[in-house]
Design a protein around this motif. Structure first.
Motif, PDB file in Angstrom:
ATOM      1  N   SER A  77      12.850 -29.651 -25.336  1.00 35.06           N
ATOM      2  CA  SER A  77      11.857 -30.648 -24.945  1.00 35.06           C
ATOM      3  C   SER A  77      11.600 -31.681 -26.043  1.00 35.06           C
ATOM      4  O   SER A  77      11.031 -32.740 -25.773  1.00 35.06           O
ATOM      5  N   MET A  78      12.004 -31.383 -27.287  1.00 36.59           N
ATOM      6  CA  MET A  78      11.843 -32.351 -28.377  1.00 36.59           C
ATOM      7  C   MET A  78      13.065 -33.243 -28.538  1.00 36.59           C
ATOM      8  O   MET A  78      13.084 -34.137 -29.370  1.00 36.59           O
ATOM      9  N   GLY A  79      14.105 -33.005 -27.733  1.00 34.14           N
ATOM     10  CA  GLY A  79      15.312 -33.817 -27.793  1.00 34.14           C
ATOM     11  C   GLY A  79      16.287 -33.304 -28.826  1.00 34.14           C
ATOM     12  O   GLY A  79      15.931 -33.112 -29.990  1.00 34.14           O
ATOM     13  N   SER A  80      17.494 -33.036 -28.399  1.00 33.82           N
ATOM     14  CA  SER A  80      18.524 -32.542 -29.320  1.00 33.82           C
ATOM     15  C   SER A  80      19.905 -32.939 -28.814  1.00 33.82           C
ATOM     16  O   SER A  80      20.151 -32.938 -27.608  1.00 33.82           O
ATOM     17  N   LEU A  81      20.784 -33.242 -29.747  1.00 28.89           N
ATOM     18  CA  LEU A  81      22.166 -33.595 -29.422  1.00 28.89           C
ATOM     19  C   LEU A  81      23.136 -32.517 -29.884  1.00 28.89           C
ATOM     20  O   LEU A  81      24.344 -32.747 -29.961  1.00 28.89           O
ATOM     21  N   ALA A  82      22.605 -31.328 -30.164  1.00 27.94           N
ATOM     22  CA  ALA A  82      23.432 -30.286 -30.781  1.00 27.94           C
ATOM     23  C   ALA A  82      24.123 -29.382 -29.770  1.00 27.94           C
ATOM     24  O   ALA A  82      24.979 -28.586 -30.161  1.00 27.94           O
ATOM     25  N   GLY A  83      23.781 -29.486 -28.497  1.00 32.49           N
ATOM     26  CA  GLY A  83      24.261 -28.476 -27.555  1.00 32.49           C
ATOM     27  C   GLY A  83      25.371 -28.896 -26.626  1.00 32.49           C
ATOM     28  O   GLY A  83      25.650 -28.205 -25.659  1.00 32.49           O
ATOM     29  N   GLY A  84      26.040 -29.999 -26.881  1.00 31.99           N
ATOM     30  CA  GLY A  84      27.042 -30.473 -25.933  1.00 31.99           C
ATOM     31  C   GLY A  84      28.417 -29.868 -26.167  1.00 31.99           C
ATOM     32  O   GLY A  84      28.909 -29.861 -27.295  1.00 31.99           O
ATOM     33  N   ASP A  85      29.034 -29.342 -25.097  1.00 30.12           N
ATOM     34  CA  ASP A  85      30.428 -28.919 -25.194  1.00 30.12           C
ATOM     35  C   ASP A  85      31.319 -30.078 -24.747  1.00 30.12           C
ATOM     36  O   ASP A  85      30.848 -31.126 -24.311  1.00 30.12           O
ATOM     37  N   TRP A  86      32.626 -29.874 -24.845  1.00 28.11           N
ATOM     38  CA  TRP A  86      33.529 -30.990 -24.556  1.00 28.11           C
ATOM     39  C   TRP A  86      33.484 -31.416 -23.090  1.00 28.11           C
ATOM     40  O   TRP A  86      33.600 -32.600 -22.785  1.00 28.11           O
ATOM     41  N   ALA A  87      33.293 -30.480 -22.188  1.00 31.27           N
ATOM     42  CA  ALA A  87      33.202 -30.840 -20.763  1.00 31.27           C
ATOM     43  C   ALA A  87      31.987 -31.740 -20.523  1.00 31.27           C
ATOM     44  O   ALA A  87      32.057 -32.750 -19.805  1.00 31.27           O
ATOM     45  N   THR A  88      30.873 -31.372 -21.152  1.00 25.57           N
ATOM     46  CA  THR A  88      29.651 -32.175 -21.016  1.00 25.57           C
ATOM     47  C   THR A  88      29.841 -33.564 -21.617  1.00 25.57           C
ATOM     48  O   THR A  88      29.410 -34.576 -21.046  1.00 25.57           O
ATOM     49  N   ILE A  89      30.478 -33.611 -22.764  1.00 30.95           N
ATOM     50  CA  ILE A  89      30.661 -34.893 -23.451  1.00 30.95           C
ATOM     51  C   ILE A  89      31.541 -35.835 -22.632  1.00 30.95           C
ATOM     52  O   ILE A  89      31.228 -37.026 -22.486  1.00 30.95           O
ATOM     53  N   TRP A  90      32.640 -35.315 -22.089  1.00 28.49           N
ATOM     54  CA  TRP A  90      33.500 -36.161 -21.261  1.00 28.49           C
ATOM     55  C   TRP A  90      32.746 -36.643 -20.013  1.00 28.49           C
ATOM     56  O   TRP A  90      32.892 -37.794 -19.586  1.00 28.49           O
ATOM     57  N   THR A  91      31.938 -35.763 -19.442  1.00 28.11           N
ATOM     58  CA  THR A  91      31.133 -36.159 -18.282  1.00 28.11           C
ATOM     59  C   THR A  91      30.189 -37.306 -18.638  1.00 28.11           C
ATOM     60  O   THR A  91      30.061 -38.289 -17.889  1.00 28.11           O
ATOM     61  N   MET A  92      29.539 -37.196 -19.797  1.00 27.73           N
ATOM     62  CA  MET A  92      28.599 -38.234 -20.212  1.00 27.73           C
ATOM     63  C   MET A  92      29.308 -39.545 -20.544  1.00 27.73           C
ATOM     64  O   MET A  92      28.828 -40.635 -20.198  1.00 27.73           O
ATOM     65  N   LEU A  93      30.443 -39.468 -21.220  1.00 27.01           N
ATOM     66  CA  LEU A  93      31.176 -40.684 -21.571  1.00 27.01           C
ATOM     67  C   LEU A  93      31.661 -41.420 -20.310  1.00 27.01           C
ATOM     68  O   LEU A  93      31.530 -42.644 -20.201  1.00 27.01           O
ATOM     69  N   VAL A  94      32.206 -40.649 -19.357  1.00 29.31           N
ATOM     70  CA  VAL A  94      32.665 -41.272 -18.107  1.00 29.31           C
ATOM     71  C   VAL A  94      31.479 -41.837 -17.329  1.00 29.31           C
ATOM     72  O   VAL A  94      31.551 -42.955 -16.785  1.00 29.31           O
TER      73      VAL A  94
END
Length: 336
Positions: A185-202
């Motif tokens: 809830s405080m915001g974090s960028l530490a938990g992304g796996d590669w599948a998530t990252i590709w989803t976000m970039l696309v």
């Protein structure tokens, strides 16, 4: 080269430089050259031969994913802020202030606490963001159009309601879920796996293409809803479509990184200061600026209390709150 092209080129150069710098920031000291080798070894495996296993692991599994996630989330939130400010003709509108982010956060928290790890968090976040968007829009819209003051007040009320919902979920959550929810809830960028990252970039790229196509219509909306209707734009359908698109995008960002505020408020203003109000320029420039600002905030969150880490949502709040107060004072002077 025009001023807009020069500004865009400088921004992209700054983003590339900060991306490279981001790979060197952290408790483990790794040089820029080593970081570049470790990153490129994903494409050219032979480059990994001269690197140690810890260096490869830190770059490829922690810092590179985090850097790419900051770029995607920052660009996405900034574009959504630019759209909302144009759509509602209000410099104070952004996904956080009118309740979209808080609704998405509540939806994601329901998925995390009540349904566990198997729940589609992004879907719940989208539903929560969409419901709050439509509710705020309905409360603020009357026969004469959408009232900016009512929209902001409705956003405050919705944020208070979703805050109560989050408090209730904190109360009934298990110890592990409570810890996860509190950090998220405080915001974090530490938990992304590669599948998530590709989803976000696309998703960020698709959003940029969609919004760039609608840029001229958004420019017409800046003139007023009646003027836009006279120009042949189906105003209500257009607004609902863009609000649903924004809710989906914000829902994805919140599901991945938690609620990160003020990027959508601050960045579009900076973009307009550089290139003027034309959304054909503002939207892509906001994407680049949003990526850069969130990347800088993330680096600051890693350095400020090193070797510990400050939640990036707190860093963006420290940056955004003074800017929001400045905008409020500016609006007060404008209206006397």
């Amino acid at each position: 080269m025009s001023k807009t092209q020069l500004t865009g080129t400088l921004l992209l150069a700054g983003l590339l430089f900060c991306s490279a710098l981001s790979m060197t920031v952290g408790p483990m000291g790794i040089s820029a050259a080593t970081s570049a080798k470790a990153s490129l070894s994903l494409l050219i495996p032979s480059l990994a031969d001269s690197l140690s296993k810890p260096e490869l692991m830190v770059i490829q599994q922690v810092r590179l994913p985090r850097t790419l996630l900051a770029i995607a989330v920052g660009a996405l939130l900034a574009q959504c802020g630019a759209v909302m400010q144009s759509l509602f003709r209000n410099p104070l509108a952004d996904p956080g202030i009118i309740g979209v982010s808080s609704g998405a956060a509540l939806g994601a928290a329901i998925a995390m606490v009540l349904f566990g790890s198997m729940a589609p968090v992004a879907l719940f976040a989208f539903i929560g963001g969409l419901i709050t968007t439509l509710l705020v829009y309905r409360l603020a819209t009357g026969p004469s159009g959408t009232s900016v003051a009512l929209m902001l007040l409705a956003g405050v009320a919705i944020a208070a309601l979703t805050g109560a919902g989050l408090g209730l979920l904190n109360y009934i959550a298990s110890d592990q879920a409570l810890r996860d929810l509190s950090l998220w809830s405080m915001g974090s960028l530490a938990g992304g796996d590669w599948a998530t990252i590709w989803t976000m970039l696309v998703s960020t790229l698709v959003l940029l293409l969609v919004l760039s196509r609608d840029a001229l219509k958004l420019n017409a909306m800046l003139l007023g809803e009646s003027e836009a209707r006279h120009m042949g734009i189906p105003v209500q359908h257009f607004k609902l479509r863009l609000m649903a698109t924004t809710a989906l995008a914000v829902g994805l960002a919140v599901a991945v990184s938690g609620p990160i505020g003020f990027i959508g408020l601050v960045v579009p203003h900076l973009a307009r200061m550089m290139v003027g109000p034309d959304n054909r320029k503002v939207i892509p420039l906001s994407a680049a600026l949003g990526a850069l600002l969130l990347l800088l905030a993330d680096m600051g969150s890693r350095r400020l209390v090193s070797p510990a880490e400050l939640p990036v949502g707190l860093m963006t709040a420290l940056i955004g709150t003074p800017f929001f107060l400045y905008l409020l004072l500016k609006e007060r002077r404008r209206f006397g």
